[in-house]
Design a protein around this motif. Structure first.
Motif, short mmCIF file in Angstrom:
data_model
loop_
_atom_site.label_atom_id
_atom_site.label_comp_id
_atom_site.label_asym_id
_atom_site.label_seq_id
_atom_site.Cartn_x
_atom_site.Cartn_y
_atom_site.Cartn_z
N VAL A 192 30.04 75.65 -13.40
CA VAL A 192 30.02 74.21 -13.65
C VAL A 192 31.46 73.80 -13.91
CG1 VAL A 192 29.27 72.38 -15.22
CG2 VAL A 192 27.69 74.23 -14.60
N ILE A 193 31.90 72.75 -13.22
CA ILE A 193 33.29 72.34 -13.34
C ILE A 193 33.39 70.82 -13.23
CG2 ILE A 193 33.71 72.63 -10.85
CD1 ILE A 193 36.49 73.71 -11.58
N HIS A 194 34.26 70.23 -14.04
CA HIS A 194 34.45 68.78 -14.02
C HIS A 194 35.70 68.37 -13.27
CE1 HIS A 194 31.13 67.19 -16.37
NE2 HIS A 194 31.29 68.19 -17.22
N ASP A 195 36.67 69.26 -13.15
CA ASP A 195 37.91 68.91 -12.46
C ASP A 195 37.70 69.05 -10.97
OD1 ASP A 195 40.55 69.02 -11.26
OD2 ASP A 195 41.34 69.22 -13.29
N ILE A 196 37.58 67.92 -10.30
CA ILE A 196 37.25 67.92 -8.88
C ILE A 196 38.35 68.57 -8.05
CG2 ILE A 196 38.15 65.60 -8.48
CD1 ILE A 196 35.06 67.27 -6.83
N ASN A 197 39.59 68.50 -8.51
CA ASN A 197 40.68 69.10 -7.74
C ASN A 197 40.63 70.63 -7.79
OD1 ASN A 197 42.42 66.93 -6.56
ND2 ASN A 197 42.34 66.23 -8.68
N ALA A 243 49.31 70.82 3.34
CA ALA A 243 49.48 72.26 3.54
C ALA A 243 49.11 73.06 2.29
CB ALA A 243 50.94 72.55 3.93
N SER A 244 49.26 72.44 1.12
CA SER A 244 48.99 73.15 -0.13
C SER A 244 47.54 72.97 -0.61
CB SER A 244 49.95 72.66 -1.22
OG SER A 244 51.29 72.93 -0.85
N GLY A 245 46.76 72.17 0.11
CA GLY A 245 45.37 72.00 -0.29
C GLY A 245 44.98 70.53 -0.36
N LEU A 246 43.94 70.27 -1.15
CA LEU A 246 43.39 68.92 -1.27
C LEU A 246 43.81 68.27 -2.57
CD1 LEU A 246 39.69 69.58 -0.18
CD2 LEU A 246 41.51 68.59 1.21
N VAL A 247 44.05 66.97 -2.52
CA VAL A 247 44.28 66.18 -3.72
C VAL A 247 43.27 65.05 -3.71
CG1 VAL A 247 45.85 64.72 -5.02
CG2 VAL A 247 46.74 66.73 -3.82
N CYS A 248 42.43 65.03 -4.74
CA CYS A 248 41.41 63.98 -4.87
C CYS A 248 41.89 62.99 -5.92
CB CYS A 248 40.08 64.60 -5.27
SG CYS A 248 39.50 65.89 -4.17
N ASN A 249 42.34 61.83 -5.48
CA ASN A 249 42.89 60.82 -6.38
C ASN A 249 41.86 59.76 -6.68
OD1 ASN A 249 44.58 59.07 -7.81
ND2 ASN A 249 45.27 58.05 -5.94
N TYR A 250 41.59 59.55 -7.95
CA TYR A 250 40.68 58.49 -8.39
C TYR A 250 41.30 57.68 -9.52
CZ TYR A 250 39.71 62.23 -11.77
OH TYR A 250 39.84 63.22 -12.69
N PHE A 251 42.61 57.87 -9.75
CA PHE A 251 43.26 57.23 -10.89
C PHE A 251 43.70 55.80 -10.61
CE2 PHE A 251 44.12 61.81 -11.51
CZ PHE A 251 43.46 61.98 -12.71
N ASN A 252 44.36 55.60 -9.48
CA ASN A 252 44.98 54.30 -9.24
C ASN A 252 44.53 53.67 -7.93
OD1 ASN A 252 46.76 54.33 -11.57
ND2 ASN A 252 47.80 56.02 -10.54
N THR A 253 43.30 53.97 -7.52
CA THR A 253 42.81 53.39 -6.29
C THR A 253 42.34 51.96 -6.53
OG1 THR A 253 40.69 54.43 -6.72
CG2 THR A 253 42.19 55.60 -5.25
N SER A 254 42.32 51.16 -5.48
CA SER A 254 42.13 49.72 -5.64
C SER A 254 40.79 49.34 -6.23
CB SER A 254 42.29 49.05 -4.26
OG SER A 254 41.33 49.56 -3.35
N GLU A 255 39.73 50.10 -5.94
CA GLU A 255 38.40 49.70 -6.39
C GLU A 255 38.14 50.03 -7.84
OE1 GLU A 255 36.28 48.02 -4.54
OE2 GLU A 255 37.75 47.98 -2.94
N ASN A 256 39.05 50.80 -8.48
CA ASN A 256 38.78 51.25 -9.85
C ASN A 256 39.46 50.40 -10.91
OD1 ASN A 256 37.36 53.31 -8.66
ND2 ASN A 256 39.04 54.76 -8.73
N THR A 257 39.95 49.28 -10.53
CA THR A 257 40.60 48.39 -11.51
C THR A 257 39.56 47.53 -12.19
OG1 THR A 257 40.99 46.76 -9.77
CG2 THR A 257 42.76 48.33 -10.23
#
Length: 258
Positions: A192-197, A243-257
């Motif tokens: 079980v993990i919460h850190d999606i990255n 090249a180093s993998g995936l980055v899942c960004n949910y911090f500063n995306t437009s819909e989360n304001t």
């Protein structure tokens, strides 16, 4: 390796897990993801036989786990619960030795000592083997508990939020160790993990739960997509593949304001 069929779990009139059927591939890391209250830990604890399902089955190699004696099951499946603690004053080596109990019943053999030594060496804990658990850092303590679980030498490891409250360095060390367990020893790890990255970059397979139901299950690249993560967490995601993998960004995306 391990699978669940039509699992339900209710507490009174409240359903916390509903009709979950999923297969967990062998020799792989599978991450259980989803928002709080999704049923992730409940599912893991039922696979660990630490919680009885209201209905449904857990299968190990096609055999219902209730057919195994608990002592026999512990030789196949090891579990590390969330935020484990010991009130006894133990050294790291003494703690790791507890992982051999299903095999030795408390009387350590040469084979047991070898398994203890290998688990300590695998996680580079030799400098701490004689240190007391209550005198080392939280990250070091979590590594010691993982070594205890490894020393059990089971095919399957079930880990409930092993990265909880760890700093970035120790979290990376834990995930790298789990990756090596799969790649070098052929173990099957379900966590079980919460850190999606971390899930996106170390897992082979993802099982996503929401509101007590299975939402998605598949290879990491199939589940870690912007539409599916946005649906799962109700946040807007930007998933960048490099090249180093995936980055899942949910911090500063437009819909989360707000």
């Amino acid at each position: 390796m391990i699978s669940v069929r039509n699992l339900h779990k209710t507490y009174g009139s409240k359903a916390v897990l509903t009709n979950v059927s999923v297969d967990f591939p062998a020799h792989s890391i599978t991450s259980l993801i989803g928002p709080n209250g999704a049923g992730k830990s409940t599912l893991l604890m039922m696979m660990a036989r630490l919680l009885d399902p209201s209905s449904g089955n857990v299968l190990l190699r096609g055999r219902d786990v209730t057919e195994f004696r608990i002592s026999a099951y512990a030789k196949h499946v090891a579990t590390l619960r969330q935020s484990p603690s010991f009130n006894m004053r133990l050294t790291v080596q003494e703690l790791v030795a507890f992982g051999r109990f299903p095999h030795s019943r408390g009387t350590l053999t040469t084979q047991d000592q070898q398994a203890i030594d290998e688990a300590i060496a695998f996680l580079s804990l030799q400098p701490l083997r004689d240190a007391y658990i209550n005198e080392i850092s939280g990250g070091q303590r979590q590594m010691a508990f993982l070594a205890m679980t490894m020393a059990q030498q089971t095919d399957v490891l079930l880990l409930d939020e092993p990265l909880n409250n760890l700093d970035m360095k120790h979290a990376v060390q834990i995930m790298q160790a789990l990756r090596r367990l799969c790649d070098e020893q052929g173990r099957t790890v379900i966590l079980v993990i919460h850190d999606i990255n971390f899930a996106a970059n170390y897992s082979d397979h993802i099982v996503a739960l929401k509101d007590g139901a299975l939402r998605y299950s598949g290879a990491t690249h199939e589940v870690v997509t912007e539409p599916r993560l946005s649906d799962l967490y109700e946040l807007d995601f930007e998933v960048t593949r490099g090249a180093s993998g995936l980055v899942c960004n949910y911090f500063n995306t437009s819909e989360n304001t707000l």
